[in-house]
Design an enzyme around this catalytic site. Structure first.
Site, PDB file in Angstrom:
ATOM      1  CE  LYS A  48      -9.893   4.602  22.644  1.00  0.00           C
ATOM      2  NZ  LYS A  48      -9.161   4.926  23.899  1.00  0.00           N
ATOM      3  CB  SER A  49      -8.220  -3.168  20.623  1.00  0.00           C
ATOM      4  OG  SER A  49      -7.938  -2.623  19.372  1.00  0.00           O
ATOM      5  N   GLY A  50      -9.607  -2.255  23.704  1.00  0.00           N
ATOM      6  CA  GLY A  50      -9.858  -2.836  25.021  1.00  0.00           C
ATOM      7  C   GLY A  50      -8.585  -2.977  25.835  1.00  0.00           C
ATOM      8  CB  THR A  52      -8.384   0.687  29.438  1.00  0.00           C
ATOM      9  OG1 THR A  52      -8.059   1.607  28.406  1.00  0.00           O
ATOM     10  CG2 THR A  52      -8.371   1.369  30.769  1.00  0.00           C
ATOM     11  CG  HIS A 115      -1.239   1.165  21.061  1.00  0.00           C
ATOM     12  ND1 HIS A 115      -2.135   0.226  21.529  1.00  0.00           N
ATOM     13  CD2 HIS A 115      -1.648   2.349  21.611  1.00  0.00           C
ATOM     14  CE1 HIS A 115      -3.022   0.812  22.309  1.00  0.00           C
ATOM     15  NE2 HIS A 115      -2.742   2.094  22.380  1.00  0.00           N
ATOM     16  NE  ARG A 137     -14.378  -2.616  20.788  1.00  0.00           N
ATOM     17  CZ  ARG A 137     -14.795  -1.499  21.348  1.00  0.00           C
ATOM     18  NH1 ARG A 137     -13.968  -0.476  21.470  1.00  0.00           N
ATOM     19  NH2 ARG A 137     -16.030  -1.397  21.805  1.00  0.00           N
ATOM     20  CB  SER A 145     -13.750   2.811  20.066  1.00  0.00           C
ATOM     21  OG  SER A 145     -13.201   3.128  21.313  1.00  0.00           O
ATOM     22  NE  ARG A 269     -17.166   5.501  22.259  1.00  0.00           N
ATOM     23  CZ  ARG A 269     -18.209   5.083  21.540  1.00  0.00           C
ATOM     24  NH1 ARG A 269     -19.244   5.867  21.376  1.00  0.00           N
ATOM     25  NH2 ARG A 269     -18.197   3.895  20.970  1.00  0.00           N
TER      26      ARG A 269
HETATM   27  P1  A3P Z   1     -15.830   2.319  23.343  1.00  0.00           P
HETATM   28  O1  A3P Z   1     -15.288   3.613  22.820  1.00  0.00           O
HETATM   29  O2  A3P Z   1     -16.475   1.505  22.249  1.00  0.00           O
HETATM   30  O3  A3P Z   1     -16.722   2.484  24.502  1.00  0.00           O
HETATM   31  P2  A3P Z   1      -8.554   1.096  24.794  1.00  0.00           P
HETATM   32  O4  A3P Z   1      -8.553   0.708  26.212  1.00  0.00           O
HETATM   33  O5  A3P Z   1      -7.771   0.160  23.925  1.00  0.00           O
HETATM   34  O6  A3P Z   1      -8.227   2.522  24.615  1.00  0.00           O
HETATM   35  O7  A3P Z   1     -10.058   0.888  24.283  1.00  0.00           O
HETATM   36  C1  A3P Z   1     -11.093   1.709  24.739  1.00  0.00           C
HETATM   37  C2  A3P Z   1     -12.404   1.004  24.502  1.00  0.00           C
HETATM   38  O8  A3P Z   1     -12.556  -0.022  25.493  1.00  0.00           O
HETATM   39  C3  A3P Z   1     -13.569   1.947  24.688  1.00  0.00           C
HETATM   40  O9  A3P Z   1     -14.599   1.444  23.841  1.00  0.00           O
HETATM   41  C4  A3P Z   1     -13.869   1.757  26.161  1.00  0.00           C
HETATM   42  O10 A3P Z   1     -15.148   2.183  26.541  1.00  0.00           O
HETATM   43  C5  A3P Z   1     -13.686   0.261  26.304  1.00  0.00           C
HETATM   44  N1  A3P Z   1     -13.409  -0.151  27.687  1.00  0.00           N
HETATM   45  C6  A3P Z   1     -12.642   0.478  28.608  1.00  0.00           C
HETATM   46  N2  A3P Z   1     -12.639  -0.183  29.761  1.00  0.00           N
HETATM   47  C7  A3P Z   1     -13.418  -1.256  29.584  1.00  0.00           C
HETATM   48  C8  A3P Z   1     -13.830  -2.326  30.450  1.00  0.00           C
HETATM   49  N3  A3P Z   1     -13.434  -2.385  31.712  1.00  0.00           N
HETATM   50  N4  A3P Z   1     -14.649  -3.260  29.931  1.00  0.00           N
HETATM   51  C9  A3P Z   1     -15.070  -3.200  28.654  1.00  0.00           C
HETATM   52  N5  A3P Z   1     -14.733  -2.210  27.797  1.00  0.00           N
HETATM   53  C10 A3P Z   1     -13.915  -1.254  28.256  1.00  0.00           C
END
Ligand code: A3P
Length: 303
Positions: A48-50, A52, A115, A137, A145, A269
Site C-alpha cells: 500500500k505504498s504506491g 501499483t 515486498h 509512503r 490504505s 482507492r
Molecule cells: P489509497 O488506499 O490511499 O488510495 P499499492 O499499489 O502499494 O498496493 O498501494 C495502493 C495505494 O496506492 C492506494 O492508496 C491506491 O489508491 C494508490 N494508487 C494506486 N494507483 C495509483 C496511481 N496510479 N497514482 C497514485 N496512487 C495510486
C-alpha cells in the site's frame, strides 16, 4: 502469541519480518531459485505504498521503445500492473503447485516486484548489477490504505480487524512485511551505501512532482529521456497513462482479478496524500509520530 494481538496469531516472523504462512514458503523458494540478470529491475515496497503506480511508471518508461505510451494498444491499458510486473512472492514463487518457473524467456529488461525486505532478497539480487527502486509512503497514509485493503481481502473465516487492533499491531511492527521501520530503513540505508543500485523514492514526492521523479527514475535506470522525447510530450504521456484516474477507470482494473484472487479494483482507492486525517484520533497521531521519530528520526527520514 495471542497477547501480541490480532495479526501475530495468523502470521509468522520469518527472517525478522512478519508474513502469512504461504508467503514464507514462497520467499524461501525465491531466495533459493531466483537468478538475477544484470539488467533486471526490482520494484520494492511495503504493501500500500504506491507499488501499483510505480510498477506502471517503470514499465511504461523502460519499455517505451517497444510500446508507445500514447498508443491505444499499450499493455497497461489491458492488464493490471501486477500482471505485467509480477511479485516474486505472490505470483512467481507463490503458486500452489511448487513448480519453479522458467523466467529466462521474459523479454529483457525483466521487471519484478517484491515486498520482501532488503536483507532477505535473493543472493543473486545482492550480487548482480540489477537495480532496485523502492517506493516509501508516509506511514500514516500507508497504514490507512492497508487497513482498507486488508478488510476487503481477508477471508470471511477470519475475524474482522478493527482499526484500533490494526493500529496497535502496526505500531508494534506486527503487520505484513513489517516492522515498517525496518523495511524502510533496509532500503534507505542500501540507497545511501549503493546509490547506483538502489533508488529510494517517496509516494508523496512522486505525487507532488511526477515529472521530476519520473526523469530521476529513468536516469537511474540508465534510460534517461532525450530532449526530443521530453519536448515531444513523451514524459507527459507516461504520466497520463499511469495516472490514478486513468488506471482506476480502465475496464481491466474495474472488473479483473490478479491470479484469480484479489480484485484489481482494490488497488485503486483514493490515490491521495493525507487521507489519514479522516481516521486518526489525537492519541493515535501522538503514538505513531513517536514511533516514527524513535525508529526513523535519527536516519534523516521525515514524512
Ligand atoms: P489509497 O488506499 O490511499 O488510495 P499499492 O499499489 O502499494 O498496493 O498501494 C495502493 C495505494 O496506492 C492506494 O492508496 C491506491 O489508491 C494508490 N494508487 C494506486 N494507483 C495509483 C496511481 N496510479 N497514482 C497514485 N496512487 C495510486
Amino acid at each position: 502469541p495471542k497477547e501480541k494481538g490480532w495479526a501475530s496469531q495468523y502470521m509468522y516472523l520469518y527472517q525478522q519480518f512478519w508474513c502469512f504462512p504461504p508467503l514464507v514458503q514462497a520467499t524461501i523458494s525465491f531466495q533459493k531459485h531466483f537468478q538475477a540478470k544484470h539488467n533486471d529491475i526490482v520494484i520494492a515496497s511495503l504493501p500500500k505504498s504506491g507499488t501499483t503506480w510505480l510498477k506502471a511508471l517503470a514499465f511504461a518508461t523502460v519499455k517505451r521503445h517497444r510500446f508507445v505510451p500514447s498508443s491505444q494498444n499499450h499493455p497497461l491499458l489491458n492488464s493490471n500492473s501486477h500482471t505485467i510486473v509480477p511479485f516474486f512472492e505472490f505470483n512467481i514463487y507463490g503458486g500452489e503447485d511448487n513448480v519453479i518457473p522458467d523466467l529466462s524467456t521474459i523479454p529483457e529488461p525483466r521487471i519484478f516486484g517484491t515486498h520482501i525486505p532488503f536483507p532477505s532478497l535473493s543472493h543473486s539480487i545482492h550480487n548482480s548489477n540489477c537495480k532496485i527502486i523502492y517506493i516509501c509512503r508516509n506511514p500514516f497514509d500507508a497504514f490507512i490504505s492497508h487497513w482498507h485493503f486488508f478488510k476487503t481481502i481477508l477471508p470471511s473465516s477470519l475475524p474482522t480487524l478493527t482499526l484500533e487492533e490494526a493500529f496497535e499491531g502496526y505500531c508494534e511492527g506486527i503487520h505484513p512485511f513489517g516492522p515498517f521501520w525496518s523495511h524502510i530503513l533496509g532500503y534507505w540505508n542500501a540507497s545511501k551505501d549503493k546509490p547506483s543500485k538502489v533508488l529510494f523514492l517517496k509516494y508523496e514526492e512522486i505525487k507532488a512532482n511526477t515529472n521530476f521523479e519520473l526523469k530521476r527514475m529513468a536516469q537511474f535506470l540508465g534510460c534517461p529521456f532525450t530532449k526530443e522525447e521530453e519536448s515531444g510530450g513523451l514524459v507527459d504521456s507516461i504520466i497520463e497513462l499511469c495516472s490514478f484516474k486513468k488506471m482506476k477507470e480502465l475496464e481491466i482494473n474495474k472488473s479483473g482479478k490478479i491470479a484469480n484472487l484479489i480484485e484489481n479494483k482494490h488497488f485503486f482507492r483514493k490515490g491521495e496524500t493525507g487521507d489519514w486525517v479522516n481516521y486518526f484520533s489525537p492519541s493515535m497521531i501522538e503514538k505513531l509520530s513517536k514511533v516514527i521519530e524513535e525508529k526513523l528520526g535519527e536516519f534523516g527520514l521525515f514524512f
